[in-house]
Design a protein around this motif. Structure first.
Motif, PDB file in Angstrom:
ATOM      1  N   THR A 141       0.864  -1.175   0.000  1.00 51.98           N
ATOM      2  CA  THR A 141       0.000   0.000   0.000  1.00 51.98           C
ATOM      3  C   THR A 141       0.903   1.228   0.000  1.00 51.98           C
ATOM      4  OG1 THR A 141      -0.080   0.198   2.407  1.00 51.98           O
ATOM      5  CG2 THR A 141      -1.745  -1.204   1.369  1.00 51.98           C
ATOM      6  N   PHE A 142       0.338   2.350  -0.406  1.00 48.75           N
ATOM      7  CA  PHE A 142       1.152   3.550  -0.583  1.00 48.75           C
ATOM      8  C   PHE A 142       0.608   4.713   0.226  1.00 48.75           C
ATOM      9  CE2 PHE A 142       2.006   0.817  -4.081  1.00 48.75           C
ATOM     10  CZ  PHE A 142       3.347   1.021  -4.384  1.00 48.75           C
ATOM     11  N   ARG A 143       1.498   5.395   0.901  1.00 46.35           N
ATOM     12  CA  ARG A 143       1.098   6.599   1.619  1.00 46.35           C
ATOM     13  C   ARG A 143       2.180   7.645   1.437  1.00 46.35           C
ATOM     14  NH1 ARG A 143      -1.614   3.695   6.966  1.00 46.35           N
ATOM     15  NH2 ARG A 143      -2.841   2.283   5.681  1.00 46.35           N
ATOM     16  N   TYR A 144       1.741   8.817   1.070  1.00 44.87           N
ATOM     17  CA  TYR A 144       2.703   9.898   0.870  1.00 44.87           C
ATOM     18  C   TYR A 144       3.043  10.489   2.227  1.00 44.87           C
ATOM     19  CZ  TYR A 144       4.862  14.096  -0.977  1.00 44.87           C
ATOM     20  OH  TYR A 144       5.752  15.099  -1.247  1.00 44.87           O
ATOM     21  N   GLU A 145       3.958   9.841   2.921  1.00 43.99           N
ATOM     22  CA  GLU A 145       4.370  10.307   4.241  1.00 43.99           C
ATOM     23  C   GLU A 145       5.177  11.580   4.084  1.00 43.99           C
ATOM     24  OE1 GLU A 145       3.608   9.252   7.125  1.00 43.99           O
ATOM     25  OE2 GLU A 145       2.801   7.227   6.813  1.00 43.99           O
ATOM     26  N   THR A 146       4.813  12.589   4.856  1.00 46.24           N
ATOM     27  CA  THR A 146       5.597  13.813   4.805  1.00 46.24           C
ATOM     28  C   THR A 146       6.586  13.843   5.960  1.00 46.24           C
ATOM     29  OG1 THR A 146       3.808  14.887   6.004  1.00 46.24           O
ATOM     30  CG2 THR A 146       3.902  15.221   3.635  1.00 46.24           C
ATOM     31  N   ARG A 147       6.275  13.048   6.979  1.00 46.39           N
ATOM     32  CA  ARG A 147       7.188  13.005   8.122  1.00 46.39           C
ATOM     33  C   ARG A 147       8.381  12.125   7.764  1.00 46.39           C
ATOM     34  NH1 ARG A 147       3.971  11.349  13.251  1.00 46.39           N
ATOM     35  NH2 ARG A 147       5.967  11.961  14.156  1.00 46.39           N
TER      36      ARG A 147
END
Length: 503
Positions: free
Chosen positions: A141-147
């Motif tokens: 799965t994909f998540r655009y983590e900014t942290r």
RNA sequence: GGGGCAGUAGGGUAGCCAGGUAUCCUCGUGGCUUUGGGAGCCAUGGACCCCAGUUCAAAUCUGGGCUGCCCCA
């Protein structure tokens, strides 16, 4: 003789560095892929992953069917459930072009699969006889983590998300499923010898779209907790959004009641971090890609015999191979390290890779018809007659599991600090003490359910509220203590709540 | 979310302030000798994150990008 550059690592003093080094040196993940937050699995790491997920699969397969849904989710579907999308909106990767053509309908890379699966549930579920429906899949799965991203822990591509989705005729059955899922995850983490607390997440921190969320958290060596599993009661919210109805026995149409629950490769990060030491990984035998490594000691420094070196070499090798074959036949994952390195170099290498047991065979052993076994967990050494190798190895591997599980539990529970009164944290001093405890562990306090009180505690102690302690029964380590009291902030009626600095 | 630091061979580094010749360790390869806790010698291989600017000349200075790390919320 002296190690020059390959010094031992320091897990306690500098966990962050230890963790990154371990992933590289033990060949779990290669972090050199040139995209932020995505990493390459080395073969050894991948094998570890697969062994861990084999356990998870076998637990899941008892009552769930494995499926596979698409990676791409059309925008409309993803946007349907309001609460849900609010929770993910900022983290979604979008596919907006096919070649140079702008797509009419943008496609999301799944951040999680509810909105891919539930439109299909609508089609699959027609009658009460179709229920309960329990499926799962293991996907990326994909998540655009900014942290700050971190291998296995905070990823832009989660490569190993095991997500289960169930649909039930009524709420009682769905709640029953939640309990079953908790029990299943308990078994899983017990196999991995990972200790945990189970909590009901506070209202403001539940899964977007869920009625409530339950989570497993473990404790990392730097004193922060890490969420390693979540279980959600979805109720009817998604069923209403996606119009998932079934015809009941009496002919009436009813919405299904749903749950979903997941585990990601964070469970692997937990295995690495909880059990590892300054020598490297320490893998529970169940999931160790190599359970026993056989190291030949070819010559003794003075032991060359008169007929020349050849015969000694061959004898040692012969015995090593015989031991290897025996272990293999017994279903043990063994490896005969016949490389050219000196024995000491091999010891360090396989300790780094977490191999639970090492067998050494040298000329002296050949002469006496025995071998020597060295345990990874305590480095204890024992001599074993060749005739007893298999049974001794099996027994020792079991012991090793129990020992590392016990050790992990002791450390874990020694770092849970339990308060009893609502006076806890009333004065400056008390608050300071709680804050100190929270800096390297979990603190158990009484809190009412309000977000205001929760946030006040979070600010004062520099922690996150994990949630209300639940499912404590039956765990011998969670010694008594009141389960109800007064909120330490507002002194209203309150429940026992865990707080900690969290990943 | 805010701030700071960094990117030089497969890995770890020196050099950068003050522009010109890239250091050391490890590693890889071939060979000989070795082998009960990270072997030694000889030979050999391999690098300045990307794009632009300044300059006779850029690893070094300037700007942007990408990537990584640390601290705070």
């Amino acid at each position: 003789m002296q190690p020059k550059t390959k010094t031992l690592l320091q897990k306690e003093n500098n966990f962050s560095e230890w963790y990154n080094e371990i992933l590289k040196r033990a060949e779990i993940l290669d972090v050199r892929y040139p995209v932020k937050g995505v990493y390459v699995w080395y073969p050894y790491g991948y094998k570890l992953r697969n062994l861990i997920y084999t356990i998870l699969r076998s637990l899941m397969d008892k009552e769930h069917k494995e499926t596979l849904f698409p990676l791409l989710i059309p925008k409309e579907e993803l946007m349907k459930e309001r609460e849900h999308i609010k929770g993910f909106e900022e983290e979604v990767f979008w596919v907006t072009k096919g070649g140079s053509t702008e797509l009419d309908i943008p496609l999301a890379l799944r951040p999680t699969s509810e909105t891919a699966i539930y439109p299909v549930f609508k089609v699959w579920i027609r009658s009460h006889r179709d229920l309960p429906l329990r499926i799962y899949q293991i996907v990326n799965t994909f998540r655009y983590e900014t942290r700050h991203t971190r291998p296995l822990i905070r990823l832009r591509e989660i490569t190993s998300f095991k997500e289960a989705h169930t649909a039930h005729a009524d709420r009682a059955d769905a709640e029953e499923q939640v309990k079953k899922a908790v029990a299943l995850y308990k078994k899983f983490f017990d196999e991995l010898a990972i200790p945990y607390v189970i909590t009901k997440r506070p209202e403001w921190d539940k899964f977007p779209g869920a009625e409530y969320s339950i989570a497993f958290d473990t404790l990392m060596p730097d004193g922060k907790t890490m969420q390693i599993a979540t279980i959600h009661l979805l109720g009817e919210s998604f069923a209403r959004t996606f119009d998932i109805q079934y015809e009941d026995k009496d002919g009436s149409l009813k919405y299904v009641n749903q749950t979903c629950y997941g585990i990601s490769e964070r469970c692997i990060a937990a295995v690495i971090s909880v059990h590892g030491d300054d020598h490297g990984l320490m893998l529970p035998p169940e999931v160790a890609p190599i359970q026993v490594v056989i190291v030949p000691i070819i010559y003794s420094s003075k032991g060359k015999n008169a007929e020349g070196e050849e015969s000694g070499v061959k004898e040692v090798e012969k015995v090593c191979l015989a031991v290897y074959e025996k272990l293999k036949k017994a279903g043990i994952r063994a490896f005969f390290d016949n490389s050219v390195d000196r024995p000491g170099a091999k010891y360090y290498r396989w300790e780094m890779k977490g191999v639970p047991l090492r067998i050494e065979v040298g000329p002296r052993d050949v002469r006496d018809n025995r071998c020597e076994c060295v345990r990874r967990d305590d480095f204890s050494r024992m001599r074993v007659p060749l005739s007893e190798v298999v049974s001794k190895v099996k027994g020792t591997l079991n012991e090793i599991h129990d020992c590392i599980a016990k050790r992990a539990k002791e450390i874990f529970f020694a770092n849970i600090y339990k308060t009893e009164g609502y006076e806890a944290g009333k004065g400056e001093e008390e608050m300071k003490e709680l804050s100190t405890k929270a800096a390297h562990g979990i603190v158990s306090i009484f809190l009412c359910g309000s977000q205001r009180c929760g946030q006040e505690v979070e600010e004062h102690l520099g922690v996150s509220v994990l949630g209300e302690a639940i499912y404590d029964d039956g765990n011998e380590n969670r010694e008594g203590g009141k389960s109800e009291g007064k909120c330490m902030i507002c002194s209203r009626k309150a429940k026992r709540v865990y707080v900690a600095r969290a990943y």
